[in-house]
Design an enzyme around this catalytic site. Structure first.
Site, PDB file in Angstrom:
ATOM      1  N   HIS A  73      14.202  23.248  57.622  1.00  0.00           N
ATOM      2  CA  HIS A  73      15.445  23.926  57.234  1.00  0.00           C
ATOM      3  C   HIS A  73      15.571  25.287  57.920  1.00  0.00           C
ATOM      4  O   HIS A  73      14.793  26.186  57.663  1.00  0.00           O
ATOM      5  CB  HIS A  73      15.441  24.102  55.717  1.00  0.00           C
ATOM      6  CG  HIS A  73      16.704  24.671  55.154  1.00  0.00           C
ATOM      7  ND1 HIS A  73      16.725  25.799  54.369  1.00  0.00           N
ATOM      8  CD2 HIS A  73      17.997  24.242  55.247  1.00  0.00           C
ATOM      9  CE1 HIS A  73      17.960  26.050  53.996  1.00  0.00           C
ATOM     10  NE2 HIS A  73      18.754  25.117  54.502  1.00  0.00           N
ATOM     11  N   HIS A 115      23.698  30.985  59.732  1.00  0.00           N
ATOM     12  CA  HIS A 115      24.037  30.383  58.444  1.00  0.00           C
ATOM     13  C   HIS A 115      25.167  31.076  57.707  1.00  0.00           C
ATOM     14  O   HIS A 115      26.122  30.444  57.262  1.00  0.00           O
ATOM     15  CB  HIS A 115      22.791  30.338  57.549  1.00  0.00           C
ATOM     16  CG  HIS A 115      23.079  29.822  56.171  1.00  0.00           C
ATOM     17  ND1 HIS A 115      23.487  30.633  55.127  1.00  0.00           N
ATOM     18  CD2 HIS A 115      23.066  28.566  55.674  1.00  0.00           C
ATOM     19  CE1 HIS A 115      23.692  29.901  54.059  1.00  0.00           C
ATOM     20  NE2 HIS A 115      23.444  28.641  54.353  1.00  0.00           N
TER      21      HIS A 115
HETATM   22  O1  G3P Z   1      20.594  20.983  55.083  1.00  0.00           O
HETATM   23  C1  G3P Z   1      21.017  21.302  53.825  1.00  0.00           C
HETATM   24  C2  G3P Z   1      21.216  22.753  53.594  1.00  0.00           C
HETATM   25  O2  G3P Z   1      21.055  23.453  54.792  1.00  0.00           O
HETATM   26  C3  G3P Z   1      22.538  23.058  52.996  1.00  0.00           C
HETATM   27  O3  G3P Z   1      22.592  24.337  52.463  1.00  0.00           O
HETATM   28  O4  G3P Z   1      23.260  26.676  52.475  1.00  0.00           O
HETATM   29  O5  G3P Z   1      21.077  26.060  53.415  1.00  0.00           O
HETATM   30  O6  G3P Z   1      23.148  25.506  54.621  1.00  0.00           O
HETATM   31  P1  G3P Z   1      22.525  25.695  53.295  1.00  0.00           P
HETATM   32 CA    CA Z   2      22.352  24.341  56.495  1.00  0.00          CA
END
Ligand code: G3P
Ligand code: CA
Length: 309
Positions: A73, A115
Site C-alpha cells: 500500500h 494520495h
Molecule cells: O488500495 C486501497 C486503499 O488504498 C484505499 O484507500 O485512502 O489508502 O487510498 P486509500
Molecule cells: Ca490508494
C-alpha cells in the site's frame, strides 16, 4: 511492535527510515536522492498475478493452496515516504510483486503519484494537487517530512513510476484517486501504453465513472472497484461494471465475510484493504481473499512464508 506508518510517531518513522536506508544503500546527495542500482537494468518481467493464480477460474482468483497476493500500500510507508519510488523500492526488495499507488492530475494535466488532495502532508509545499503545475510539483521535496535521510525525494509522475517498475520489476495496482474526467483517464491510459505496461497494471477506483471511462478506453485493463461499505449485491455490481476484482475495506468485509465466496463464484477476485495485523492476515487467508493490501508488505510476505498450508 507494529511498524510505523504515516500516523506513527516521528521517532519510530526515523528508526524504520534508517533501516530502509541501510538495506537499500540509499544516500541523499544535496537534493538528489540516489537509489543503488537495481540488480539488472533490464529486469525480466515479473510473473503477474495472472501467473500467480494460474489455477483459478479467472486470472485474478487465488488458486487452492496459494497464498494471498501481497499488495504494498503506497509502497512501504512504514519505512519510506509513501507513494515515492524509494518507497516502492523498499517494498520490492522486501519481496512485494504488487505495489499500490494513487494517481491524480496536475493543473496542466500530468498524472502524478500522490494520495491526498493537497501536497501539504507529504511534501514541503502547500496547495491542492490539481491547482499546481507539473513544474511546481516537480520542485517539491516529498521525503523530508518522513525523515531527513529522504530529503530530495520527488513526487513521481505516473510515467516515471511506470518506467521505474518496468526497469526494476513489479506490478502496479493503480488507484485513480477521486473523480476524473474521461480526458484525464485517457491521459492515464496513454501513459500506461507509452510505458508498455498494459500487462502489469490493474486499475482500481472508488469512482465508478472513472472505472467506466477506463473500461471504454482500455477494455484490456483489469478493473477493481474500491468500497468502504459493502453493496447490497456486489456480484450484480461487479457484473454491471465488468470488474475483475471487488476491493473492499476490511471493516466492511467483516460485516459479511461470505461475500468472498459469492464473488468467487462469479469469477470476481476480492482484495482487502488496509490490513497490517498478523492475526487478521491469518483470518483473511483462511477466508480465501485473493490479495491483502498492507502498509507492512515485507512483514506480510514473511508471515506468508512461515504460514502452514
Ligand atoms: O488500495 C486501497 C486503499 O488504498 C484505499 O484507500 O485512502 O489508502 O487510498 P486509500
Ligand atoms: Ca490508494
Amino acid at each position: 511492535m507494529r511498524d510505523a506508518h504515516p500516523s506513527a510517531p516521528r521517532s519510530r518513522r526515523r528508526r524504520n527510515a534508517a533501516l530502509a536506508t541501510a538495506v537499500l544503500g540509499v544516500a541523499a546527495v544535496g537534493t538528489a536522492f540516489v537509489v543503488a542500482a537495481p540488480p539488472s537494468r533490464s529486469a525480466p518481467r515479473p510473473a503477474v498475478a495472472a501467473a500467480d493464480h494460474a489455477n483459478g477460474s479467472t486470472p485474478w482468483l487465488r488458486a487452492a493452496g496459494a497464498p494471498p497476493t501481497v499488495i504494498a500500500h503506497r509502497g512501504a510507508p512504514s519505512a519510506a515516504p509513501e507513494n515515492t519510488l524509494v518507497s516502492d523500492e523498499v517494498a520490492r526488495r522486501g519481496g512485494a510483486k504488487w505495489i499500490e499507488n494513487d494517481v491524480q492530475p496536475s493543473k496542466d494535466g500530468v498524472p502524478y503519484i500522490l494520495h491526498d488532495t493537497t501536497v501539504d502532508r507529504t511534501t514541503d509545499g502547500t496547495g491542492r494537487v490539481r491547482a499546481l503545475t507539473a513544474a511546481q510539483l516537480d520542485a517539491l521535496d516529498a521525503g523530508s517530512w518522513f525523515a531527513p535521510a529522504y530529503a530530495g525525494v520527488r513526487v513521481p509522475t505516473l510515467a516515471a513510476q511506470l518506467a521505474d517498475l518496468r526497469e526494476r520489476g513489479g506490478n502496479l495496482l493503480l488507484e485513480i484517486k477521486g473523480a476524473h474526467t474521461r480526458a484525464e483517464v485517457a491521459r492515464i491510459v496513454r501513459d500506461i501504453r507509452e510505458q508498455d505496461m498494459s500487462d502489469r497494471v490493474f486499475v482500481q477506483s472508488f469512482d465508478i465513472p472513472s472505472l467506466e471511462h477506463a473500461h471504454e478506453l482500455a477494455p484490456d485493463l483489469p478493473l477493481g472497484l474500491l468500497r468502504v461499505t459493502l453493496d447490497a449485491d456486489p456480484v450484480a455490481l461487479a457484473e454491471q461494471l465488468d470488474l475483475s476484482a471487488y476491493n473492499v475495506s476490511d471493516a466492511a468485509l467483516a460485516t459479511r465475510p461470505q461475500v468472498v465466496s459469492e464473488l468467487h463464484s462469479a469469477g470476481v477476485a476480492v482484495n482487502v484493504w488496509t490490513v497490517d495485523r498478523a492475526a487478521r492476515w491469518k483470518e483473511l487467508d483462511a477466508l480465501g481473499v485473493d490479495g491483502i493490501i498492507t502498509n507492512r508488505p515485507t512483514e506480510l510476505g514473511g508471515w506468508i512464508s512461515g504460514r502452514s498450508n
